[in-house]
Design a protein around this motif. Structure first.
Motif, PDB file in Angstrom:
ATOM      1  N   ARG A  14      21.947 -36.113  18.985  1.00  0.00           N
ATOM      2  CA  ARG A  14      21.025 -35.442  19.910  1.00  0.00           C
ATOM      3  C   ARG A  14      19.606 -35.466  19.359  1.00  0.00           C
ATOM      4  O   ARG A  14      18.642 -35.721  20.087  1.00  0.00           O
ATOM      5  CB  ARG A  14      21.465 -34.003  20.151  1.00  0.00           C
ATOM      6  CG  ARG A  14      22.759 -33.869  20.965  1.00  0.00           C
ATOM      7  CD  ARG A  14      23.019 -32.418  21.294  1.00  0.00           C
ATOM      8  NE  ARG A  14      24.276 -32.247  21.999  1.00  0.00           N
ATOM      9  CZ  ARG A  14      25.434 -31.930  21.405  1.00  0.00           C
ATOM     10  NH1 ARG A  14      25.482 -31.763  20.076  1.00  0.00           N
ATOM     11  NH2 ARG A  14      26.527 -31.795  22.114  1.00  0.00           N
ATOM     12  N   GLN A  17      18.182 -39.006  19.549  1.00  0.00           N
ATOM     13  CA  GLN A  17      17.856 -39.440  20.907  1.00  0.00           C
ATOM     14  C   GLN A  17      16.558 -38.811  21.401  1.00  0.00           C
ATOM     15  O   GLN A  17      15.790 -39.469  22.114  1.00  0.00           O
ATOM     16  CB  GLN A  17      19.012 -39.111  21.856  1.00  0.00           C
ATOM     17  CG  GLN A  17      18.924 -39.827  23.205  1.00  0.00           C
ATOM     18  CD  GLN A  17      17.925 -39.177  24.146  1.00  0.00           C
ATOM     19  OE1 GLN A  17      17.775 -37.950  24.154  1.00  0.00           O
ATOM     20  NE2 GLN A  17      17.245 -39.991  24.951  1.00  0.00           N
ATOM     21  N   ARG A  18      16.300 -37.569  21.029  1.00  0.00           N
ATOM     22  CA  ARG A  18      15.036 -36.949  21.454  1.00  0.00           C
ATOM     23  C   ARG A  18      13.846 -37.748  20.924  1.00  0.00           C
ATOM     24  O   ARG A  18      12.882 -38.008  21.637  1.00  0.00           O
ATOM     25  CB  ARG A  18      14.965 -35.497  20.968  1.00  0.00           C
ATOM     26  CG  ARG A  18      15.843 -34.542  21.746  1.00  0.00           C
ATOM     27  CD  ARG A  18      15.393 -33.102  21.574  1.00  0.00           C
ATOM     28  NE  ARG A  18      15.437 -32.677  20.178  1.00  0.00           N
ATOM     29  CZ  ARG A  18      16.487 -32.095  19.609  1.00  0.00           C
ATOM     30  NH1 ARG A  18      17.600 -31.892  20.307  1.00  0.00           N
ATOM     31  NH2 ARG A  18      16.450 -31.716  18.349  1.00  0.00           N
ATOM     32  N   ALA A  29      16.902 -37.073  28.352  1.00  0.00           N
ATOM     33  CA  ALA A  29      18.290 -37.413  28.668  1.00  0.00           C
ATOM     34  C   ALA A  29      18.996 -36.215  29.293  1.00  0.00           C
ATOM     35  O   ALA A  29      18.635 -35.052  29.056  1.00  0.00           O
ATOM     36  CB  ALA A  29      19.025 -37.846  27.406  1.00  0.00           C
ATOM     37  N   GLU A  30      20.019 -36.507  30.082  1.00  0.00           N
ATOM     38  CA  GLU A  30      20.898 -35.480  30.625  1.00  0.00           C
ATOM     39  C   GLU A  30      22.247 -35.584  29.925  1.00  0.00           C
ATOM     40  O   GLU A  30      22.765 -36.678  29.728  1.00  0.00           O
ATOM     41  CB  GLU A  30      21.070 -35.661  32.134  1.00  0.00           C
ATOM     42  CG  GLU A  30      19.774 -35.494  32.918  1.00  0.00           C
ATOM     43  CD  GLU A  30      19.990 -35.629  34.413  1.00  0.00           C
ATOM     44  OE1 GLU A  30      21.165 -35.787  34.824  1.00  0.00           O
ATOM     45  OE2 GLU A  30      19.000 -35.554  35.158  1.00  0.00           O
ATOM     46  N   GLU A  31      22.818 -34.443  29.547  1.00  0.00           N
ATOM     47  CA  GLU A  31      24.093 -34.447  28.841  1.00  0.00           C
ATOM     48  C   GLU A  31      25.222 -34.023  29.765  1.00  0.00           C
ATOM     49  O   GLU A  31      25.160 -32.955  30.389  1.00  0.00           O
ATOM     50  CB  GLU A  31      24.034 -33.524  27.629  1.00  0.00           C
ATOM     51  CG  GLU A  31      25.312 -33.534  26.806  1.00  0.00           C
ATOM     52  CD  GLU A  31      25.195 -32.758  25.506  1.00  0.00           C
ATOM     53  OE1 GLU A  31      26.259 -32.353  24.980  1.00  0.00           O
ATOM     54  OE2 GLU A  31      24.060 -32.544  25.019  1.00  0.00           O
ATOM     55  N   LEU A  36      25.077 -38.507  26.308  1.00  0.00           N
ATOM     56  CA  LEU A  36      23.698 -38.379  26.759  1.00  0.00           C
ATOM     57  C   LEU A  36      23.409 -39.528  27.712  1.00  0.00           C
ATOM     58  O   LEU A  36      23.597 -40.689  27.359  1.00  0.00           O
ATOM     59  CB  LEU A  36      22.746 -38.431  25.565  1.00  0.00           C
ATOM     60  CG  LEU A  36      22.943 -37.340  24.506  1.00  0.00           C
ATOM     61  CD1 LEU A  36      22.081 -37.621  23.283  1.00  0.00           C
ATOM     62  CD2 LEU A  36      22.625 -35.958  25.077  1.00  0.00           C
ATOM     63  N   ARG A  49      24.516 -44.768  28.251  1.00  0.00           N
ATOM     64  CA  ARG A  49      25.284 -43.571  27.931  1.00  0.00           C
ATOM     65  C   ARG A  49      25.534 -43.577  26.428  1.00  0.00           C
ATOM     66  O   ARG A  49      26.174 -44.501  25.905  1.00  0.00           O
ATOM     67  CB  ARG A  49      26.600 -43.546  28.703  1.00  0.00           C
ATOM     68  CG  ARG A  49      26.407 -43.581  30.214  1.00  0.00           C
ATOM     69  CD  ARG A  49      27.733 -43.847  30.915  1.00  0.00           C
ATOM     70  NE  ARG A  49      27.514 -44.287  32.288  1.00  0.00           N
ATOM     71  CZ  ARG A  49      27.754 -43.566  33.372  1.00  0.00           C
ATOM     72  NH1 ARG A  49      28.219 -42.341  33.243  1.00  0.00           N
ATOM     73  NH2 ARG A  49      27.539 -44.044  34.577  1.00  0.00           N
ATOM     74  N   LEU A  52      28.701 -38.834  22.258  1.00  0.00           N
ATOM     75  CA  LEU A  52      28.445 -37.867  21.202  1.00  0.00           C
ATOM     76  C   LEU A  52      29.621 -37.691  20.241  1.00  0.00           C
ATOM     77  O   LEU A  52      29.430 -37.537  19.042  1.00  0.00           O
ATOM     78  CB  LEU A  52      28.092 -36.507  21.818  1.00  0.00           C
ATOM     79  CG  LEU A  52      26.774 -36.469  22.598  1.00  0.00           C
ATOM     80  CD1 LEU A  52      26.650 -35.149  23.338  1.00  0.00           C
ATOM     81  CD2 LEU A  52      25.592 -36.658  21.648  1.00  0.00           C
TER      82      LEU A  52
END
Length: 229
Positions: A14, A17-18, A29-31, A36, A49, A52
């Motif tokens: 996470r 990815q940010r 991103a949307e989880e 993600l 995609r 995680l």
């Protein structure tokens, strides 16, 4: 069976990815469904995609892979994993094509990271963009030489105390001169001035040796798959 770490990956993914999204100018991103979801909107790569917890929930990975295989648009599936052999089997069984040569998820303690500088005839230039409120910025490093606009370059995104390194590149005529390390040094030094403590990146097979020399350690393999043509 290849295993590189037993530490939880999801929190690190996470955070990575940010920074990667910031460096790439992507929407947040949307989880959902254990992944993600990133909208890239590129030809041949509409969305991605990023899974995680692939090792902990293989059935969830299987379902995500099947969804990518059945998508109307060309989607990618990126899977950080400490069990790449099983991961490859699962996504191939779902009908996806796996990229040869896995990438590598790596991290580093930036407080001990070397900062080699550029040497003649190369000079370094570094620009900085504060892109959102709070401690978030994007750094762009370029190495040039007389008659050469860009010999090497790279991007670093600072989010809180993480520096996410992206797109480190040395032009073909200037390789094997340590310029990639100099770019890393410039990005790391500037990020430390802003309070960065940990570095995160996803490396190609070609870049892994350089990052290892600079003190980065392997956290996981990264399997990349996509719908077959």
């Amino acid at each position: 069976m290849s295993r590189t770490s037993t530490e939880p990956l999801a929190p690190l993914i996470r955070r990575w990815q940010r920074g990667w999204g910031l460096a790439s100018a992507l929407a947040p991103a949307e989880e959902s469904d254990g992944a993600l979801h990133v909208d890239l909107g590129r030809p041949g790569r509409k969305s991605e995609r990023i899974v995680l917890d692939a090792d902990q929930y293989p059935e969830r990975l299987r379902a995500l892979a099947a969804r990518v295989a059945a998508a109307a648009e060309p989607d990618w599936l990126t899977v950080p994993t400490n069990d790449p052999e099983r991961t490859v089997r699962l996504v191939r069984d779902a009908g996806l094509m796996v990229d040869p040569g896995h990438e590598t998820f790596m991290s580093a303690d930036l407080t001990a990271h070397p900062a080699p500088g550029a040497w003649a005839p190369y000079t370094a230039r570094l620009s900085e963009e504060h892109v959102v409120a709070g401690r978030a910025a994007v750094f762009r490093a370029h190495l040039a030489a007389p008659g050469v606009t860009r010999a090497a370059s790279g991007i670093g995104a600072l989010v809180d105390t993480d520096l996410v390194v992206h797109a480190i590149r040395t032009e073909p005529d200037h390789r094997r001169r340590g310029l990639g390390s100099a770019v890393m040094g410039a990005l790391t030094e500037r990020a430390r001035e802003h309070g960065a403590k940990e570095g995160l990146l996803v490396s190609t097979a070609q870049g892994r040796e350089m990052y290892t020399r600079l003190g980065w350690r392997v956290r996981a393999s990264v399997v990349v798959a996509r719908r077959a043509p």
